[in-house]
Write a protein that holds these residues in place. Sequence first.
Motif, PDB file in Angstrom:
ATOM      1  N   LYS A 154       1.524  -1.393  -9.448  1.00 23.91           N
ATOM      2  CA  LYS A 154       0.847  -0.059  -9.668  1.00 23.91           C
ATOM      3  C   LYS A 154       1.683   1.251  -9.543  1.00 23.91           C
ATOM      4  O   LYS A 154       1.275   2.241  -9.914  1.00 23.91           O
ATOM      5  CB  LYS A 154      -0.200   0.081  -8.538  1.00 23.91           C
ATOM      6  N   GLU A 155       2.938   0.696  -9.060  1.00 25.37           N
ATOM      7  CA  GLU A 155       4.030   1.811  -8.818  1.00 25.37           C
ATOM      8  C   GLU A 155       4.852   1.965 -10.204  1.00 25.37           C
ATOM      9  O   GLU A 155       4.962   1.209 -11.033  1.00 25.37           O
ATOM     10  CB  GLU A 155       4.889   1.625  -7.490  1.00 25.37           C
ATOM     11  N   LYS A 156       5.713   3.157 -10.290  1.00 24.79           N
ATOM     12  CA  LYS A 156       6.724   3.369 -11.161  1.00 24.79           C
ATOM     13  C   LYS A 156       7.554   2.087 -11.197  1.00 24.79           C
ATOM     14  O   LYS A 156       8.269   1.730 -10.101  1.00 24.79           O
ATOM     15  CB  LYS A 156       7.397   4.621 -10.861  1.00 24.79           C
ATOM     16  N   GLN A 157       7.828   1.744 -12.489  1.00 19.31           N
ATOM     17  CA  GLN A 157       8.742   0.405 -12.763  1.00 19.31           C
ATOM     18  C   GLN A 157      10.200   0.730 -13.192  1.00 19.31           C
ATOM     19  O   GLN A 157      10.389   1.598 -14.269  1.00 19.31           O
ATOM     20  CB  GLN A 157       8.153  -0.527 -13.687  1.00 19.31           C
ATOM     21  N   PRO A 158      10.869   0.280 -12.384  1.00 16.98           N
ATOM     22  CA  PRO A 158      12.444   0.301 -12.796  1.00 16.98           C
ATOM     23  C   PRO A 158      12.670  -0.293 -14.054  1.00 16.98           C
ATOM     24  O   PRO A 158      13.561  -1.151 -13.751  1.00 16.98           O
ATOM     25  CB  PRO A 158      13.339   0.196 -11.390  1.00 16.98           C
ATOM     26  N   ARG A 159      12.611   0.177 -15.110  1.00 13.92           N
ATOM     27  CA  ARG A 159      12.547  -0.722 -16.412  1.00 13.92           C
ATOM     28  C   ARG A 159      13.882  -1.175 -16.579  1.00 13.92           C
ATOM     29  O   ARG A 159      14.194  -2.330 -17.017  1.00 13.92           O
ATOM     30  CB  ARG A 159      11.912   0.079 -17.528  1.00 13.92           C
ATOM     31  N   LEU A 160      15.110  -0.255 -16.567  1.00 16.21           N
ATOM     32  CA  LEU A 160      16.380  -0.835 -16.768  1.00 16.21           C
ATOM     33  C   LEU A 160      16.643  -1.982 -16.023  1.00 16.21           C
ATOM     34  O   LEU A 160      17.378  -2.856 -16.423  1.00 16.21           O
ATOM     35  CB  LEU A 160      17.299   0.459 -16.350  1.00 16.21           C
ATOM     36  N   LEU A 177       0.724  -1.173   0.016  1.00 16.63           N
ATOM     37  CA  LEU A 177       0.182  -0.068  -0.050  1.00 16.63           C
ATOM     38  C   LEU A 177       0.795   1.207   0.019  1.00 16.63           C
ATOM     39  O   LEU A 177       1.839   1.290   1.008  1.00 16.63           O
ATOM     40  CB  LEU A 177      -0.872  -0.214   1.286  1.00 16.63           C
ATOM     41  N   VAL A 178       0.581   2.199  -1.039  1.00 16.42           N
ATOM     42  CA  VAL A 178       1.426   3.283  -0.984  1.00 16.42           C
ATOM     43  C   VAL A 178       0.467   4.513  -1.097  1.00 16.42           C
ATOM     44  O   VAL A 178      -0.463   4.667  -1.996  1.00 16.42           O
ATOM     45  CB  VAL A 178       2.213   3.322  -2.393  1.00 16.42           C
ATOM     46  N   GLN A 179       0.714   5.337  -0.167  1.00 13.60           N
ATOM     47  CA  GLN A 179      -0.118   6.673  -0.076  1.00 13.60           C
ATOM     48  C   GLN A 179       0.802   7.748  -0.308  1.00 13.60           C
ATOM     49  O   GLN A 179       1.755   8.033   0.531  1.00 13.60           O
ATOM     50  CB  GLN A 179      -0.859   6.640   0.964  1.00 13.60           C
ATOM     51  N   GLU A 180       0.621   8.799  -1.162  1.00 15.42           N
ATOM     52  CA  GLU A 180       1.526   9.862  -1.291  1.00 15.42           C
ATOM     53  C   GLU A 180       3.019   9.612  -1.344  1.00 15.42           C
ATOM     54  O   GLU A 180       3.755  10.325  -0.564  1.00 15.42           O
ATOM     55  CB  GLU A 180       1.013  11.014  -0.101  1.00 15.42           C
ATOM     56  N   LYS A 181       3.232   8.691  -2.200  1.00 21.02           N
ATOM     57  CA  LYS A 181       4.546   8.229  -2.314  1.00 21.02           C
ATOM     58  C   LYS A 181       5.326   7.628  -1.047  1.00 21.02           C
ATOM     59  O   LYS A 181       6.376   7.872  -0.678  1.00 21.02           O
ATOM     60  CB  LYS A 181       5.309   9.444  -3.006  1.00 21.02           C
ATOM     61  N   ARG A 182       4.515   7.278  -0.332  1.00 17.87           N
ATOM     62  CA  ARG A 182       5.024   6.641   1.021  1.00 17.87           C
ATOM     63  C   ARG A 182       4.510   5.260   1.332  1.00 17.87           C
ATOM     64  O   ARG A 182       3.060   5.071   1.335  1.00 17.87           O
ATOM     65  CB  ARG A 182       4.467   7.567   2.306  1.00 17.87           C
TER      66      ARG A 182
END
Length: 487
Positions: free
Chosen positions: A291-297, A254-259
């Motif tokens: 659901k979060e930003k993926q570190p594609r590299l 669970l992530v709220q406001e990038k936390r």
Amino acid sequence: MNKKAIIIGSGIAGIAASIRLSLKGYRVEVYEANAYPGGKLSEITLQGYRFDAGPSLFTLPEQVDDLFRLAGKQPREHFDYIRLPVACHYFWEDGKQIKAYADIDRFGKEVEAKLGEPAENIRKALEKSAYIYDRLSPLFMQRSLHKFGTWTNKDAMKSYLKMGKLGIFSTMNRANEKQFDHPKMVQLFNRYATYNGSNPYETPATLNIIPHLEFNIGAFFPKKGMHDITMSLYRLAESLGVSFHMNARVEEILVQEKRAVGVIVNGTKHFADLLVNNMDMVNAYKTILKKEKQPRLLLNQTKSSSALIFYWGIKKVFPELELHNILFSEDYKTEFEHIFTHKTISEDPTVYINITSVHKADDAPKDSMNWFTMINVPNNQGQDWDAVIREARKNIVNKINRILKTDIESLIEVEEILEPRTIESKTSSANGALYGNSSNNRFAAFMRHANFSSDIKNLYFCGGSVHPGGGIPLCLLSAKIVSEMIE
């Protein structure tokens, strides 16, 4: 302090992190998808035979001892081990055998007598390995590579001037060809690339750091088996108040406001002040962090090799075998080309046989042995594994019969198999890769996920798929790095 920490996964790094955070005053809850703790460091029992299921080599035992000492306990009262007199017994098809004695002088004499390789070359190689360790361990093993202070401390400054000597610009194989005269010794020392699932013909020579751990410091064996590393630390964690929840698969962070604020387990939300992810980094992003930003590299990096393991109950004792045994292939380079280029298995694979009953007699019935028989294989890329395993088993049996002059098939009393697909399903290791991303280039150490999230506050990472890497000592160090980041 009344803060709460949630740890996802009870692999050895997750257990170590739970101990360290508990000692910092956190209330710690560990959620584990399996019915047992330990991840890869678990055990299997089959009709009177016991097998350590995963990691079989134990080095840097002080990393385990330190956790007991931090808790104010005497390590030997809770966990005990021996230093092995023989690190490994090596066999070749032409009948040559080498025992890698813990006594370096004796090892040197053995190599000189059997292969004509000057003992002085062994001594110099191990001195070089110690040199690499002394300069790189404080930088690459003890600290986060993703904090500015790591690169400006005095240890880092000393290393910058020695990069050439540290093997950054060469491969393991090229360095070993310069160190040794006999091709069998090159092959023996090239083998250390497999300790983190790499190719010695591509991985940087900095991995020649590994022989220092096995020879200069020592190879060890827990008196109750490798699984006792897991269970002794699990009991320590419980004694400190850590709560373990088994059969509790985390469905989402669970992530709220990038936390990071908690997890969802079986549809129920559980909240905490910080989270530590011990699940394989790649699969974590694909599932519980999708659901979060993926570190594609990082996610797209080439993965390490995997393993095909046959757990065999053998109704005979082979007195010539040690705890660790290697039956080498005739063409090592071709073997690695099959694994990393063709994603297949050579017809002549190197066979590793681990037999804990050599030192722990009750791991097998009387007049029997428990063989953990393994070859390195590619990670899962959709191969026809059923066909691959049938062919590999036949080649393994034939190789054992040739070298040990036996009929091993007639001696196999029980069998269980672990392979890339089941490694992934049991341990959440992406593609069944044993060590996360591959180390087959000079920048690999810098391409491991950090021990913290740069996008999500209060989210940390430990285990073999993140910095500093795979294997028991590095997993334990990843937990230490995480705990030192947390106030």
